[in-house]
Every structure is written in structure tokens, then in C-alpha cells.
Design a protein around this motif. Structure first.
Motif, mmCIF file in Angstrom:
data_model
loop_
_atom_site.group_PDB
_atom_site.id
_atom_site.type_symbol
_atom_site.label_atom_id
_atom_site.label_comp_id
_atom_site.label_asym_id
_atom_site.label_seq_id
_atom_site.Cartn_x
_atom_site.Cartn_y
_atom_site.Cartn_z
ATOM 1 N N ALA A 135 5.764 -2.252 -8.506
ATOM 2 C CA ALA A 135 4.925 -1.256 -9.566
ATOM 3 C C ALA A 135 6.600 -0.804 -10.346
ATOM 4 O O ALA A 135 6.480 0.394 -11.471
ATOM 5 C CB ALA A 135 4.031 -0.739 -8.793
ATOM 6 N N ARG A 136 7.204 -0.267 -9.433
ATOM 7 C CA ARG A 136 8.182 0.070 -9.357
ATOM 8 C C ARG A 136 9.448 0.380 -10.366
ATOM 9 O O ARG A 136 9.904 0.300 -11.257
ATOM 10 C CB ARG A 136 9.006 0.912 -7.955
ATOM 11 N N THR A 186 8.668 -3.057 -11.846
ATOM 12 C CA THR A 186 7.896 -2.527 -13.972
ATOM 13 C C THR A 186 7.895 -1.595 -14.276
ATOM 14 O O THR A 186 8.477 -1.547 -15.178
ATOM 15 C CB THR A 186 6.348 -2.668 -13.139
ATOM 16 N N ASP A 187 7.801 -0.361 -13.454
ATOM 17 C CA ASP A 187 7.912 1.464 -14.494
ATOM 18 C C ASP A 187 9.052 1.229 -15.078
ATOM 19 O O ASP A 187 9.515 1.861 -15.848
ATOM 20 C CB ASP A 187 6.993 2.712 -13.376
ATOM 21 N N ILE A 188 9.863 0.844 -13.768
ATOM 22 C CA ILE A 188 11.804 1.375 -14.558
ATOM 23 C C ILE A 188 11.660 0.002 -15.487
ATOM 24 O O ILE A 188 12.426 0.445 -16.489
ATOM 25 C CB ILE A 188 12.618 0.973 -12.884
ATOM 26 N N ALA A 210 9.864 -1.214 -17.658
ATOM 27 C CA ALA A 210 8.997 -0.381 -19.131
ATOM 28 C C ALA A 210 9.816 0.817 -19.434
ATOM 29 O O ALA A 210 9.954 0.283 -20.793
ATOM 30 C CB ALA A 210 8.606 -0.069 -18.447
ATOM 31 N N LEU A 211 10.469 1.272 -18.309
ATOM 32 C CA LEU A 211 11.433 2.764 -19.244
ATOM 33 C C LEU A 211 12.257 1.978 -20.170
ATOM 34 O O LEU A 211 12.382 2.564 -20.999
ATOM 35 C CB LEU A 211 11.343 3.580 -18.137
ATOM 36 N N THR A 247 10.688 -6.283 -19.359
ATOM 37 C CA THR A 247 9.736 -6.476 -18.544
ATOM 38 C C THR A 247 10.128 -6.951 -17.214
ATOM 39 O O THR A 247 11.861 -7.032 -16.923
ATOM 40 C CB THR A 247 9.020 -7.699 -19.065
#
Length: 225
Positions: A99-100, A102-104, A106-107, A111
Motif C-alpha cells: 500500500a505504501r 502504491t501510494d508513492i 500514485a503520488l 503505477t
């Protein structure tokens, strides 16, 4: 009402009723197909893209002009987590780390995927900024403790991160991931919990991990099947 009109009206009603009857079936089939496609391209533990999904995401970039940033992330010494805390807690940690990542990604407009085991990858647009700064973000956030959803001690893992620049049209395995892979091994060879950036001419360090990784074995099996 004349007989022909009655027959036409009856046929129309029968068609409508038939459509109403079959529509739920069609909808269920569409939902099942969508679910099957999702499962084909996603990892069941983390919900991230899997290797197939990453290849599909990369294929959409082939018309993109300019380079992309390829990130390869390998958790350091993850096996003791499963041995000490059990595979269920290990999966929780993998999902939290995923999840971390993925968040980075996306930021930065990219992908991310879980390739296999404790290995992840991300594709970011080159506009994401300085490679070292992006890599430091991955390293720092991954090393933050993962707190259990139930009772238990927080678990901390670190990662070795390799980054490389590649053209969007470059083959993802032979060029993009290969460069990031070499850089990742340099990070691991230099002490772990750090990053390395691929430079032209960089070779795999002599202390490369023995034997192919799970993702490499799986890719080889698919190629020979």
C-alpha cells in the motif's frame, strides 16, 4: 384489435419479457468476466497489479515519448518475518508495504506491482523528479514500522531499491527491469536499506543472490510452456 396487430403485440411483449429474463444472466456473466480479468492482473495478497498487470500497464506507455523511471524494490531478509510471526502476519506486512509503494507511485503519477514474494516494482513518468529523491522516499517509508491490526508487536522491514531510466518503448524485461535489477543488487550489496541508480556500463555485482528469484523462474516456465 385485428389479429395481425394482436400477433405483433404478443411478439413484442414476448421479446421484452425475454430480454428482462436474460438481462440478469448477461449482467452476471459480465461481472464474472470482469472479476476474472481483475484476478488475472492483480495480486491476491496485496491487491496490487501482478506481473501480468505490470506488463499490461507498460504496454500502454509504448506510445509515450521520452523516458520512464523503473523502480525495483526487494525487501531485506523478509523470510524471518514469516518464520517468527507466521505467514498470516507476513502477508499483512506485504500488504501494508504494498500500500505504501502504491501510494508513492500514485503520488508521482505512476503505477506499482508486486512481482512475486517480497519483490515489487513501479513505473513512474520521468517528470517524477530526481531519481535519488524518489528512491529515498521509497526507502524511508518502507522502513517505517507496520502496526498489526490486532494484538502484536510492530514489525519493521527494510528494502533495497534499484532505479533506472529507460525509454517507454524499451522491452520491460530485457532492458527496463534488468537495469533496475542490477541497481537493486548494488544497493543490497552495499549494505541494504538503501538505493542505487543504474548507470551505463553497470554490471551485476559478484555477490549476486544465488539462484533465480521466483519471478524469474515463473517467467522462464511461462516461456517454455
Amino acid at each position: 384489435m385485428s389479429l395481425p396487430l394482436i400477433m405483433i403485440a404478443t411478439a413484442v411483449v414476448a421479446f421484452i419479457l425475454g430480454g428482462l429474463t436474460t438481462w440478469p444472466t448477461i449482467r452476471r456473466l459480465r461481472n464474472r468476466l470482469a472479476d476474472a480479468i481483475w484476478q488475472l492482473e492483480h495480486d491476491p495478497v496485496t491487491g496490487m497489479l501482478n506481473r501480468t498487470g505490470l506488463l499490461a500497464a507498460h504496454a500502454t506507455l509504448t506510445d509515450t515519448a521520452g523516458p520512464i523511471i523503473v523502480v525495483l524494490i526487494d525487501l531485506d531478509d523478509f523470510k524471518p518475518v514469516n518464520d517468527t510471526h507466521g505467514h498470516d502476519r507476513g502477508d499483512d506486512v506485504l500488504a501494508a508495504i504494498g500500500a505504501r509503494i502504491t501510494d508513492i507511485a500514485a503520488l508521482h503519477g505512476g503505477t506499482a506491482a508486486r512481482l512475486a514474494g517480497d519483490e515489487y516494482a513501479a513505473l513512474l513518468p520521468a517528470r517524477a523528479g530526481d531519481l535519488a529523491r524518489v528512491a529515498d522516499t521509497f526507502v524511508a517509508l518502507i522502513s517505517q514500522p507496520v502496526h498489526p491490526t490486532t494484538d502484536g508487536e510492530p514489525i519493521t522491514v527494510t528494502a533495497s531499491v534499484g532505479l533506472a531510466l529507460a525509454e517507454a518503448t524499451d522491452p520491460i524485461d530485457e532492458v527496463a527491469l534488468r537495469r533496475a535489477d542490477i541497481a537493486m543488487y548494488h544497493a543490497k550489496n552495499n549494505g541494504r536499506n538503501r538505493h542505487a541508480v543504474y548507470e551505463p556500463g553497470m554490471a551485476m555485482p559478484a555477490t549476486e543472490r544465488r539462484g533465480p528469484r521466483l519471478r524469474d523462474r515463473r517467467h522462464s516456465d511461462e516461456a517454455t510452456a
